[in-house]
Design a protein around this motif. Structure first.
Motif, PDB file in Angstrom:
ATOM      1  N   ALA A 152       0.772  -1.050   0.055  1.00 33.28           N
ATOM      2  CA  ALA A 152       0.181   0.058   0.019  1.00 33.28           C
ATOM      3  C   ALA A 152       0.828   1.207   0.135  1.00 33.28           C
ATOM      4  N   ASP A 153       2.007   1.246   0.756  1.00 32.20           N
ATOM      5  CA  ASP A 153       3.021   2.354   0.847  1.00 32.20           C
ATOM      6  C   ASP A 153       3.476   2.635  -0.626  1.00 32.20           C
ATOM      7  N   PHE A 154       4.083   1.612  -1.077  1.00 32.10           N
ATOM      8  CA  PHE A 154       4.491   1.642  -2.531  1.00 32.10           C
ATOM      9  C   PHE A 154       3.348   2.253  -3.560  1.00 32.10           C
ATOM     10  N   ILE A 155       2.207   1.807  -3.592  1.00 32.16           N
ATOM     11  CA  ILE A 155       1.181   2.328  -4.477  1.00 32.16           C
ATOM     12  C   ILE A 155       0.788   3.576  -4.073  1.00 32.16           C
ATOM     13  N   ALA A 156       0.749   4.172  -2.868  1.00 26.46           N
ATOM     14  CA  ALA A 156       0.451   5.418  -2.479  1.00 26.46           C
ATOM     15  C   ALA A 156       1.655   6.445  -3.123  1.00 26.46           C
ATOM     16  N   GLY A 157       2.685   5.908  -3.224  1.00 29.25           N
ATOM     17  CA  GLY A 157       3.785   6.969  -3.882  1.00 29.25           C
ATOM     18  C   GLY A 157       3.714   6.892  -5.012  1.00 29.25           C
ATOM     19  N   MET A 158       2.991   6.446  -5.806  1.00 27.70           N
ATOM     20  CA  MET A 158       2.931   6.406  -7.428  1.00 27.70           C
ATOM     21  C   MET A 158       2.279   7.531  -7.882  1.00 27.70           C
ATOM     22  N   THR A 159       2.899   8.135  -8.761  1.00 24.53           N
ATOM     23  CA  THR A 159       2.052   8.985  -9.463  1.00 24.53           C
ATOM     24  C   THR A 159       0.959   8.320 -10.544  1.00 24.53           C
ATOM     25  N   ASP A 160       0.059   9.114 -11.043  1.00 20.13           N
ATOM     26  CA  ASP A 160      -0.920   8.445 -11.791  1.00 20.13           C
ATOM     27  C   ASP A 160      -0.159   7.948 -12.982  1.00 20.13           C
ATOM     28  N   THR A 161       0.550   8.699 -13.659  1.00 19.49           N
ATOM     29  CA  THR A 161       1.112   8.119 -14.678  1.00 19.49           C
ATOM     30  C   THR A 161       1.699   6.998 -14.379  1.00 19.49           C
ATOM     31  N   TYR A 162       2.650   6.984 -13.331  1.00 22.41           N
ATOM     32  CA  TYR A 162       3.529   5.772 -13.093  1.00 22.41           C
ATOM     33  C   TYR A 162       2.547   4.363 -12.708  1.00 22.41           C
ATOM     34  N   ALA A 163       1.383   4.689 -12.163  1.00 19.03           N
ATOM     35  CA  ALA A 163       0.318   3.420 -11.873  1.00 19.03           C
ATOM     36  C   ALA A 163      -0.137   2.871 -13.215  1.00 19.03           C
ATOM     37  N   ILE A 164      -0.699   3.885 -14.034  1.00 16.87           N
ATOM     38  CA  ILE A 164      -1.111   3.602 -15.348  1.00 16.87           C
ATOM     39  C   ILE A 164       0.066   2.660 -16.222  1.00 16.87           C
ATOM     40  N   LYS A 165       1.383   3.091 -16.294  1.00 20.53           N
ATOM     41  CA  LYS A 165       2.120   2.491 -16.945  1.00 20.53           C
ATOM     42  C   LYS A 165       2.603   1.244 -16.360  1.00 20.53           C
ATOM     43  N   GLU A 166       2.686   0.978 -14.991  1.00 20.72           N
ATOM     44  CA  GLU A 166       2.666  -0.177 -14.538  1.00 20.72           C
ATOM     45  C   GLU A 166       1.685  -1.155 -14.661  1.00 20.72           C
ATOM     46  N   HIS A 167       0.474  -0.688 -14.687  1.00 19.61           N
ATOM     47  CA  HIS A 167      -0.601  -1.661 -14.768  1.00 19.61           C
ATOM     48  C   HIS A 167      -0.598  -2.163 -16.262  1.00 19.61           C
ATOM     49  N   ARG A 168      -0.334  -1.264 -17.196  1.00 17.99           N
ATOM     50  CA  ARG A 168      -0.040  -1.660 -18.644  1.00 17.99           C
ATOM     51  C   ARG A 168       1.090  -2.612 -18.613  1.00 17.99           C
ATOM     52  N   ARG A 169       1.957  -2.645 -18.133  1.00 14.87           N
ATOM     53  CA  ARG A 169       3.225  -3.577 -17.881  1.00 14.87           C
ATOM     54  C   ARG A 169       2.775  -4.825 -17.651  1.00 14.87           C
ATOM     55  N   LEU A 170       1.897  -5.029 -16.440  1.00 15.31           N
ATOM     56  CA  LEU A 170       1.648  -6.181 -15.825  1.00 15.31           C
ATOM     57  C   LEU A 170       0.102  -6.820 -16.143  1.00 15.31           C
ATOM     58  N   PHE A 171      -0.610  -6.000 -16.946  1.00 17.14           N
ATOM     59  CA  PHE A 171      -1.976  -6.581 -17.221  1.00 17.14           C
ATOM     60  C   PHE A 171      -2.238  -6.435 -18.697  1.00 17.14           C
ATOM     61  N   ASP A 172      -3.191  -7.091 -19.399  1.00 19.70           N
ATOM     62  CA  ASP A 172      -3.511  -6.992 -20.831  1.00 19.70           C
ATOM     63  C   ASP A 172      -4.424  -5.982 -20.881  1.00 19.70           C
ATOM     64  N   ARG A 173      -5.298  -5.635 -20.155  1.00 14.61           N
ATOM     65  CA  ARG A 173      -6.069  -4.375 -20.349  1.00 14.61           C
ATOM     66  C   ARG A 173      -6.059  -3.587 -19.316  1.00 14.61           C
ATOM     67  N   THR A 174      -5.765  -2.308 -19.550  1.00 14.84           N
ATOM     68  CA  THR A 174      -5.666  -1.094 -18.476  1.00 14.84           C
ATOM     69  C   THR A 174      -6.840   0.004 -19.059  1.00 14.84           C
ATOM     70  N   PRO A 175      -7.649   0.421 -18.064  1.00 11.69           N
ATOM     71  CA  PRO A 175      -8.858   1.406 -18.330  1.00 11.69           C
ATOM     72  C   PRO A 175      -8.224   2.655 -18.682  1.00 11.69           C
ATOM     73  N   ASP A 176      -8.976   3.440 -19.668  1.00 10.87           N
ATOM     74  CA  ASP A 176      -8.696   4.740 -20.052  1.00 10.87           C
ATOM     75  C   ASP A 176      -9.175   5.634 -19.215  1.00 10.87           C
ATOM     76  N   LEU A 177      -8.320   6.345 -18.495  1.00  7.39           N
ATOM     77  CA  LEU A 177      -8.868   7.402 -17.524  1.00  7.39           C
ATOM     78  C   LEU A 177      -8.684   8.715 -18.077  1.00  7.39           C
ATOM     79  N   GLY A 178      -8.229   8.833 -19.473  1.00  7.95           N
ATOM     80  CA  GLY A 178      -8.449  10.121 -20.222  1.00  7.95           C
ATOM     81  C   GLY A 178      -9.585  10.672 -20.040  1.00  7.95           C
TER      82      GLY A 178
END
Length: 178
Positions: A152-178
């Protein structure tokens, strides 16, 4: 205002921003909508902060505390808005909940963001070695509570951009937050 969900004209129906907006428009009649919105926000924040400071000073003068214990024993917040600003802030919140916070577009982005955070938490909790160096050491040896706190501490320190990038790296589909 920038997301297109609120307009300056809509804010004229809410007393606090309406009064400030009238002042901005009177002083800068040729200012474009974006800059008018920025000036409105700047002035509203200033007005609210100044009100809280003024009210806190009055409350402190009336309380005349000699220690932090006196503050704790006051039975009410010492730093607060005046009654007038509190009422204006309440009206503004009612307006924002009705017109912005519960807008379908905002709720859709929130759902996508919630999904990203839940997915990242579940993945890193199960696979702490997938976190970057400096974060991956130790949590898999800790108990579930400590590992959960670490992730939780690691995720809390993420920027939105980094969290989206990590999600794309780890998962096949990432929601579009645009």
């Amino acid at each position: 205002l920038r997301a297109g969900l609120l307009t300056l004209d809509m804010l004229e129906a809410v007393p606090l921003p309406a009064a400030i907006l009238a002042g901005v428009r009177a002083r800068y009649p040729a200012l474009d909508a974006v800059r008018t919105g920025h000036e409105l926000m700047r002035r509203q924040i200033t007005a609210m902060v100044e009100d809280a400071i003024s009210t806190a000073r009055k409350n402190l003068d009336a309380l005349a505390p000699r220690s932090s214990a006196d503050i704790h024993a006051a039975g009410r917040p010492v730093v607060a808005f005046s009654d007038g600003m509190a009422a204006a802030e309440k009206e503004l919140k009612i307006f924002l909940y009705a017109n912005l916070y519960r807008h379908p577009d905002v709720l859709a982005v929130r759902e996508g963001a919630d999904l990203i955070v839940r997915d990242l938490f579940g993945h890193y909790f199960a696979n702490p070695r997938d976190m970057p160096e400096g974060w991956r050491e130790g949590p898999d040896l800790a108990g579930d509570h400590d590992r959960a706190r670490h992730v939780a501490d690691f995720i809390a320190g993420m920027t939105d951009t980094y969290a989206i990038k990590e999600h794309r790296r780890l998962f096949d589909r990432t929601p579009d937050l645009g």
